[in-house]
Scaffold this active site. Structure first.
Site, PDB file in Angstrom:
ATOM      1  N   ASP A  21      29.175  44.774  49.531  1.00  0.00           N
ATOM      2  CA  ASP A  21      30.232  44.907  50.383  1.00  0.00           C
ATOM      3  C   ASP A  21      30.314  43.636  51.404  1.00  0.00           C
ATOM      4  O   ASP A  21      29.556  42.933  51.037  1.00  0.00           O
ATOM      5  CB  ASP A  21      30.272  46.136  51.419  1.00  0.00           C
ATOM      6  CG  ASP A  21      29.011  46.248  51.901  1.00  0.00           C
ATOM      7  OD1 ASP A  21      28.422  47.284  51.872  1.00  0.00           O
ATOM      8  OD2 ASP A  21      28.519  45.210  52.390  1.00  0.00           O
ATOM      9  N   LYS A  54      37.320  46.476  46.893  1.00  0.00           N
ATOM     10  CA  LYS A  54      38.302  46.470  45.959  1.00  0.00           C
ATOM     11  C   LYS A  54      38.360  47.543  44.898  1.00  0.00           C
ATOM     12  O   LYS A  54      39.036  47.406  43.861  1.00  0.00           O
ATOM     13  CB  LYS A  54      38.249  45.121  45.394  1.00  0.00           C
ATOM     14  CG  LYS A  54      38.658  44.220  46.520  1.00  0.00           C
ATOM     15  CD  LYS A  54      38.626  42.546  45.937  1.00  0.00           C
ATOM     16  CE  LYS A  54      39.005  41.569  46.951  1.00  0.00           C
ATOM     17  NZ  LYS A  54      39.005  40.113  46.302  1.00  0.00           N
TER      18      LYS A  54
END
Length: 410
Positions: free
Chosen positions: A200, A222
């Site tokens: 992340d 994503k």
């Protein structure tokens, strides 16, 4: 003999007789490895160092307090000759030759039938380095090579993929506060051995560039969420890749269990029957203030520190934080994820007794090249965040420790 290189081999000494002549510094250095190998060790020496005596007292070897005598090497498989009596060393070496016992000579490598390599271990691998001939022996050089290889294996800069013994599963790795050098050695090694890395925005991004080709890197931000919440999608991805037989690293910023939702991922993996290894990380709650010159505790100033999440404002009904109690504390308050709520936090702390003049430091992008520190007070911090354009991630430190450094920021 010196014209030919030594033939490297690993001796399996468990339960086999090993003779050590001499109880000095050489024996002190070599005995631990011989003990670890399970050798049935006989030490022959009139004296021994305190460390060697401690090994004897622990029952790890047998000590006969006398000089070497003919016949001591009988039935031995391996011998270390390290006395300070050259004549005794020569006679013992000759006995070893007659009985076909491999002998290391601490005083004369040319006369030995075996050499001790510079060795080190990492994750079940033993690295042994030998020079090619006696005349060119350079113990410092071989030790330096050994150290470089072992360190590379430990920190992941030297990668040799497992083909038979690697177990599929997930490693939950704390990446530290941002500086790629602040990930743990174990975390870096597991990262280098991964097939898949799910990361992340708070993970140390620079480490991703070092990954071998073929490693799949997935940005958790994503992931296609669909009907899933973000965390559920991450859990699903971890389980899916692990079930495909892959070695997966979930790379998080800081420590996985400090506002990292790490336990949620551990629980999901456990329910799915996926093995998980947790690798703690350096938490930004301590390391970022430290990098900015702020100790979270200091003698005579703060005897405790409290770490609190600021992602929910004090007046939000979802908040689990006892802000009035925090206002009464005299120690340091470290607030993570609080840039957006610091105005409400400051108002609440002041309303419950904290002085408006209490020092506050805001440290943005701590430990990275973009790190900057801006100081304020509880009365001015909300305005300072706006005027100084402070953006997440930032660690907020409240308390007198902000002013104790040698060069407090203005």
């Amino acid at each position: 003999m010196a014209e030919h290189p030594a033939y490297p081999v690993g001796l399996r000494l468990s339960g086999r007789k090993v003779v050590v002549l001499g109880g000095g510094q050489v024996a002190q250095r070599r005995l631990p490895a011989l003990i670890a190998a399970g050798g049935d060790i006989l030490l022959v020496s009139p004296t021994a160092t305190p460390s060697v005596e401690a090994m004897v007292d622990a029952g790890e070897l047998i000590w006969e307090k006398r000089p070497y005598a003919e016949g001591d090497l009988a039935d031995a498989w391996y011998a270390l000759i390290a006395t300070d009596d050259t004549e005794a060393n020569i006679r013992a070496s000759a006995e070893g030759e007659r009985h076909r016992v491999w002998c290391v000579r601490a005083d004369d490598a040319d006369a030995a039938t075996a050499w001790t390599p510079a060795t080190g271990t990492s994750e079940g691998v033993t690295v042994a380095v030998l020079t090619s001939d006696a005349k060119g022996r350079d113990p410092r050089h071989t030790a330096a090579i050994r150290d470089a290889v072992v360190e590379g294996l430990r920190d992941g800069t030297l990668v040799a993929p497992h083909h038979r013994t690697r177990t599929p599963g997930v490693a939950l790795v704390g990446g530290g506060p941002g500086d790629p050098d602040l990930i743990t050695v174990r975390g870096r090694r597991l990262l280098a051995e991964a097939d898949v890395v799910i990361t992340d925005h708070l993970g140390p991004r620079d480490l991703l560039a070092e990954l071998p080709q073929g490693v799949e890197v997935i940005d958790a931000a994503k992931l296609p969420y669909g009907r899933f919440m973000a965390q559920e999608a991450i859990n699903s991805a971890l389980i899916e890749h692990a079930r495909q037989g892959r070695s997966v690293v979930r790379l998080k910023g800081g420590d996985p269990f400090v506002y990292g939702r790490g336990m949620e991922e551990v629980q999901a993996l456990a329910e799915a029957g996926i093995p998980c290894t947790v690798v703690p990380g350096i938490s930004s709650s301590i390391s970022v203030p430290g990098a900015a010159g702020i100790p979270v505790t200091h003698r005579g100033v703060a005897h405790e520190f409290t770490v609190v999440s600021g992602h929910i404002a004090p007046d939000d009904e979802r908040s689990l934080v006892d802000w009035p109690a925090l206002a009464r504390l005299t120690g340091t308050l470290v607030i993570l994820m609080g840039v957006g709520t610091i105005g409400k936090v400051a108002e609440t702390l002041i309303a419950h007794g904290k002085s408006p003049d209490t020092p506050v430091a805001l440290v943005q992008e701590g430990t990275t090249a973009a790190q900057r520190r801006v100081d304020a007070t509880l009365a001015t911090v909300a305005e300072t965040v706006v005027s100084a354009e402070i953006k997440p991630p930032a660690v907020i430190v409240v308390g007198e420790v902000v002013t104790v450094g040698p060069h407090p920021a203005k």
